[in-house]
Design a protein around this motif. Structure first.
Motif, PDB file in Angstrom:
ATOM      1  N   SER A 129      -0.674  -5.515   1.610  1.00  0.00           N
ATOM      2  CA  SER A 129      -0.295  -6.841   2.116  1.00  0.00           C
ATOM      3  C   SER A 129      -1.399  -7.519   2.911  1.00  0.00           C
ATOM      4  CB  SER A 129       0.970  -6.725   2.989  1.00  0.00           C
ATOM      5  OG  SER A 129       2.070  -6.284   2.226  1.00  0.00           O
ATOM      6  N   VAL A 130      -2.467  -6.786   3.251  1.00  0.00           N
ATOM      7  CA  VAL A 130      -3.551  -7.344   4.054  1.00  0.00           C
ATOM      8  C   VAL A 130      -4.889  -7.020   3.393  1.00  0.00           C
ATOM      9  CG1 VAL A 130      -2.273  -7.183   6.216  1.00  0.00           C
ATOM     10  CG2 VAL A 130      -3.683  -5.259   5.485  1.00  0.00           C
ATOM     11  N   PRO A 131      -5.953  -7.804   3.694  1.00  0.00           N
ATOM     12  CA  PRO A 131      -7.286  -7.464   3.191  1.00  0.00           C
ATOM     13  C   PRO A 131      -7.739  -6.103   3.694  1.00  0.00           C
ATOM     14  CG  PRO A 131      -7.242  -9.701   4.078  1.00  0.00           C
ATOM     15  CD  PRO A 131      -5.948  -9.057   4.460  1.00  0.00           C
ATOM     16  N   LYS A 132      -8.650  -5.464   2.948  1.00  0.00           N
ATOM     17  CA  LYS A 132      -9.076  -4.104   3.271  1.00  0.00           C
ATOM     18  C   LYS A 132      -9.647  -3.999   4.678  1.00  0.00           C
ATOM     19  CE  LYS A 132     -10.569  -1.628   0.001  1.00  0.00           C
ATOM     20  NZ  LYS A 132     -11.356  -1.030  -1.106  1.00  0.00           N
ATOM     21  N   GLU A 133     -10.340  -5.048   5.141  1.00  0.00           N
ATOM     22  CA  GLU A 133     -10.944  -4.980   6.474  1.00  0.00           C
ATOM     23  C   GLU A 133      -9.901  -5.044   7.595  1.00  0.00           C
ATOM     24  OE1 GLU A 133     -11.255  -9.264   4.920  1.00  0.00           O
ATOM     25  OE2 GLU A 133     -11.634  -7.224   4.172  1.00  0.00           O
ATOM     26  N   ARG A 134      -8.668  -5.378   7.251  1.00  0.00           N
ATOM     27  CA  ARG A 134      -7.603  -5.424   8.256  1.00  0.00           C
ATOM     28  C   ARG A 134      -6.597  -4.298   8.090  1.00  0.00           C
ATOM     29  NH1 ARG A 134      -4.923 -10.965   9.655  1.00  0.00           N
ATOM     30  NH2 ARG A 134      -4.558  -9.696  11.512  1.00  0.00           N
ATOM     31  N   VAL A 135      -6.906  -3.355   7.218  1.00  0.00           N
ATOM     32  CA  VAL A 135      -5.982  -2.250   6.965  1.00  0.00           C
ATOM     33  C   VAL A 135      -5.739  -1.447   8.227  1.00  0.00           C
ATOM     34  CG1 VAL A 135      -5.776  -0.008   5.821  1.00  0.00           C
ATOM     35  CG2 VAL A 135      -6.351  -2.030   4.496  1.00  0.00           C
ATOM     36  N   GLY A 136      -6.798  -1.179   9.003  1.00  0.00           N
ATOM     37  CA  GLY A 136      -6.639  -0.404  10.228  1.00  0.00           C
ATOM     38  C   GLY A 136      -5.668  -1.060  11.194  1.00  0.00           C
ATOM     39  N   THR A 137      -5.769  -2.396  11.336  1.00  0.00           N
ATOM     40  CA  THR A 137      -4.859  -3.125  12.219  1.00  0.00           C
ATOM     41  C   THR A 137      -3.429  -3.049  11.714  1.00  0.00           C
ATOM     42  OG1 THR A 137      -6.608  -4.668  12.876  1.00  0.00           O
ATOM     43  CG2 THR A 137      -4.327  -5.383  13.208  1.00  0.00           C
ATOM     44  N   GLN A 192       0.944  -8.436  -3.957  1.00  0.00           N
ATOM     45  CA  GLN A 192       0.066  -8.605  -5.108  1.00  0.00           C
ATOM     46  C   GLN A 192      -1.181  -7.751  -4.919  1.00  0.00           C
ATOM     47  OE1 GLN A 192       0.979 -10.512  -7.815  1.00  0.00           O
ATOM     48  NE2 GLN A 192       2.921 -10.661  -6.687  1.00  0.00           N
ATOM     49  N   MET A 193      -1.611  -7.085  -5.992  1.00  0.00           N
ATOM     50  CA  MET A 193      -2.793  -6.225  -5.919  1.00  0.00           C
ATOM     51  C   MET A 193      -4.047  -7.032  -6.190  1.00  0.00           C
ATOM     52  SD  MET A 193      -1.672  -2.645  -7.733  1.00  0.00           S
ATOM     53  CE  MET A 193      -1.555  -3.399  -9.344  1.00  0.00           C
ATOM     54  N   GLU A 194      -5.121  -6.691  -5.431  1.00  0.00           N
ATOM     55  CA  GLU A 194      -6.413  -7.336  -5.641  1.00  0.00           C
ATOM     56  C   GLU A 194      -7.172  -6.720  -6.805  1.00  0.00           C
ATOM     57  OE1 GLU A 194      -8.544  -7.002  -2.034  1.00  0.00           O
ATOM     58  OE2 GLU A 194      -7.162  -8.250  -0.874  1.00  0.00           O
ATOM     59  N   SER A 330      -5.302   4.972   6.756  1.00  0.00           N
ATOM     60  CA  SER A 330      -6.369   3.979   6.623  1.00  0.00           C
ATOM     61  C   SER A 330      -7.542   4.543   5.836  1.00  0.00           C
ATOM     62  CB  SER A 330      -6.831   3.524   8.008  1.00  0.00           C
ATOM     63  OG  SER A 330      -5.790   2.908   8.731  1.00  0.00           O
ATOM     64  N   ALA A 331      -7.931   5.792   6.137  1.00  0.00           N
ATOM     65  CA  ALA A 331      -9.028   6.426   5.407  1.00  0.00           C
ATOM     66  C   ALA A 331      -8.693   6.548   3.923  1.00  0.00           C
ATOM     67  CB  ALA A 331      -9.326   7.802   5.998  1.00  0.00           C
ATOM     68  N   MET A 332      -7.449   6.860   3.621  1.00  0.00           N
ATOM     69  CA  MET A 332      -7.045   6.974   2.224  1.00  0.00           C
ATOM     70  C   MET A 332      -7.048   5.612   1.536  1.00  0.00           C
ATOM     71  SD  MET A 332      -3.828   9.105   0.729  1.00  0.00           S
ATOM     72  CE  MET A 332      -2.618   8.121   1.589  1.00  0.00           C
ATOM     73  N   THR A 333      -6.667   4.578   2.256  1.00  0.00           N
ATOM     74  CA  THR A 333      -6.624   3.238   1.678  1.00  0.00           C
ATOM     75  C   THR A 333      -8.012   2.758   1.262  1.00  0.00           C
ATOM     76  OG1 THR A 333      -4.642   2.615   2.926  1.00  0.00           O
ATOM     77  CG2 THR A 333      -6.076   0.829   2.161  1.00  0.00           C
ATOM     78  N   VAL A 334      -9.014   2.968   2.120  1.00  0.00           N
ATOM     79  CA  VAL A 334     -10.352   2.468   1.793  1.00  0.00           C
ATOM     80  C   VAL A 334     -11.065   3.352   0.782  1.00  0.00           C
ATOM     81  CG1 VAL A 334     -10.593   1.345   4.034  1.00  0.00           C
ATOM     82  CG2 VAL A 334     -11.469   3.673   3.734  1.00  0.00           C
ATOM     83  N   ASN A 335     -10.445   4.443   0.380  1.00  0.00           N
ATOM     84  CA  ASN A 335     -11.048   5.336  -0.590  1.00  0.00           C
ATOM     85  C   ASN A 335     -10.284   5.398  -1.910  1.00  0.00           C
ATOM     86  OD1 ASN A 335     -13.458   6.979   0.583  1.00  0.00           O
ATOM     87  ND2 ASN A 335     -11.980   6.882   2.255  1.00  0.00           N
ATOM     88  N   ILE A 400     -16.256   3.068   4.623  1.00  0.00           N
ATOM     89  CA  ILE A 400     -16.581   2.364   3.380  1.00  0.00           C
ATOM     90  C   ILE A 400     -15.910   3.097   2.239  1.00  0.00           C
ATOM     91  CG2 ILE A 400     -18.799   1.515   4.216  1.00  0.00           C
ATOM     92  CD1 ILE A 400     -20.154   3.730   2.622  1.00  0.00           C
ATOM     93  N   GLN A 401     -15.875   2.454   1.096  1.00  0.00           N
ATOM     94  CA  GLN A 401     -15.153   3.021  -0.034  1.00  0.00           C
ATOM     95  C   GLN A 401     -16.032   4.022  -0.765  1.00  0.00           C
ATOM     96  OE1 GLN A 401     -13.499   0.140  -2.655  1.00  0.00           O
ATOM     97  NE2 GLN A 401     -12.301   1.635  -3.805  1.00  0.00           N
ATOM     98  N   TYR A 402     -15.485   5.220  -0.969  1.00  0.00           N
ATOM     99  CA  TYR A 402     -16.141   6.265  -1.748  1.00  0.00           C
ATOM    100  C   TYR A 402     -15.281   6.572  -2.961  1.00  0.00           C
ATOM    101  CZ  TYR A 402     -19.124   7.189   2.277  1.00  0.00           C
ATOM    102  OH  TYR A 402     -20.013   7.068   3.302  1.00  0.00           O
ATOM    103  N   ILE A 403     -15.828   6.427  -4.126  1.00  0.00           N
ATOM    104  CA  ILE A 403     -15.092   6.708  -5.356  1.00  0.00           C
ATOM    105  C   ILE A 403     -15.861   7.754  -6.148  1.00  0.00           C
ATOM    106  CG2 ILE A 403     -14.211   5.795  -7.520  1.00  0.00           C
ATOM    107  CD1 ILE A 403     -12.668   4.824  -5.093  1.00  0.00           C
TER     108      ILE A 403
END
Length: 403
Positions: A129-137, A192-194, A330-335, A400-403
């Motif tokens: 529901s929020v941009p990735k940079e606001r996931v922690g918040t 909605q997914m980005e 949060s760590a899982m979200t950005v990865n 940062i995102q690690y894939i």
């Protein structure tokens, strides 16, 4: 874009309130399952065993079902899965109010494991529901609601149990779940997914193979299992330990609820502090500090110096433990990619539920053969070791995102 972000934050707050109420219902009940088992006729010498079984069977079935619900969430919508879980969990609470013995209660706990899935569906919707940079918040807000529920629930459950017994607690919890589910159905929209990656139908083994390709995600799943196993060693025996420190089980449920609520208050104060620190310095650093701090306090709680000692230390646990799970989320979200987010949270739930299953069983063995205080000793050492390893392996990893 600003309007979409505002809409997303509205969804975050509605889901947070819903999760807070769900947590109140959960913590009104879970810490006092040993007390309810006594009401159902379980003998004192068998209490630790039946407590462990009652906890573990629900978590075992939930672990099996979590990947199924996660895949269905990716395919058919996270909102639908939240509604499905809310209705079934509410029914399971109502059923619990009418059981007559420990065997029937074991069946109810098994059904609760099947019904599980509200929290991962809600967390997935929050993360999308929020941009990735606001996931922690967003995760911090969600965790604040969870902590609020964990604060109010034990005290409410303890007072209610003291006044009228456990059966009315289950009935109130069931009705509350139906109200929460209706609110989400009416007011929350499917996020909605980005990601441009299409959602694919995959099996559980394929999900595991995909997770193995992402080493950071694999470590996060392992942490969910280990941390949850250590924490769930404590839940079945807190009321018993308080009764031992008090010298009697009379009023132990209310007293245990009051002590647990005190830790929740401190957690509410620290939630946003840890969220902000994690966004600046790294989620894994918060996880390691939270684990080591919690482990140290648990180690001190194993020393049976009395209720005041135990209660004051519980405040410190609230300070540290509140940073662990939102940082893991949060760590899982950005990865992970948004197109597989439901399945990823499903795998995380499976890891948690397996930990939930192992922890109480291990705790019942330790409590039965060595004593209740040793459960806190083992849990504290385990937390400290895990925290040190996280700091050593991932302490300097940026968000940062690690894939």
């Amino acid at each position: 874009m600003k309007g979409l972000q505002q809409t997303g934050m509205v969804a975050v707050w509605i889901l947070t309130i819903g999760m807070s109420l769900l947590a109140i219902c959960y913590t009104m009940i879970i810490p006092f399952l040993p007390v309810y088992l006594l009401e159902l006729g379980v003998e004192q010498e068998q209490l630790a065993l039946w407590s462990g079984l009652s906890f573990s069977i629900s978590f075992f079935i939930a672990a099996i079902m979590a990947p199924v619900w996660g895949r269905l969430a990716d395919q058919h919508g996270k909102k639908l899965m939240a509604i499905r879980a809310g209705i079934l969990i509410g029914l399971s609470y109502l059923w619990s109010a009418f059981v007559q013995d420990e065997y029937q209660f074991l069946l109810v706990r098994a059904f609760q494991g099947f019904a599980n899935g509200f929290m991962p569906a809600a967390m997935t919707m929050v993360s999308l529901s929020v941009p990735k940079e606001r996931v922690g918040t967003a995760m911090g807000i969600f965790q604040m609601g969870l902590v609020l529920g964990n604060t109010v629930g034990p005290l409410t459950g303890g007072l209610t149990e003291l006044a009228v017994g456990m059966r009315p607690v289950f009935m109130v919890a069931g009705i509350t779940l139906f109200i929460v589910t209706a609110a989400i159905a009416i007011f929350v929209k499917e996020p909605q997914m980005e990601s441009e990656t299409p959602v694919k139908t995959t099996s559980f083994s394929e999900d595991l193979q995909a997770a193995k390709q992402n080493k950071v995600l694999l470590h996060i799943l392992g942490l969910y299992f280990l941390v949850q196993a250590v924490m769930l060693m404590l839940q079945p025996i807190v009321a018993i330990y308080v009764g031992e420190l008090k010298g009697s089980m009379e009023g132990a449920a209310m007293l245990a609820g009051s002590i647990l609520s005190g830790g929740g208050v401190m957690g509410m104060i620290m939630t946003n502090v840890w969220a902000a620190y994690g966004q600046r310095r790294g989620y894994f650093r918060v996880i390691s500090y939270g684990l080591m701090g919690t482990g140290t306090v648990l180690l001190l709680q194993s020393l049976p110096f009395g209720l005041w000692w135990f209660g004051v230390l519980q405040l410190l646990i609230g300070v540290f433990i509140v940073g662990i799970f939102p940082s893991l989320g949060s760590a899982m979200t950005v990865n992970t990619d948004p197109s597989v987010r439901g399945r990823v949270f499903g795998l995380a739930t499976t890891s948690q539920q397996l930990g939930n299953m192992i922890g109480p069983l291990f705790a019942s063995i330790v409590a039965t053969y060595w004593g209740t205080s040793y459960v806190f000793l083992v849990a504290g050492i385990g937390m400290m070791i895990i925290g040190y390893l996280v700091l050593k392996i991932h302490g300097n990893r940026p968000n940062i995102q690690y894939i």
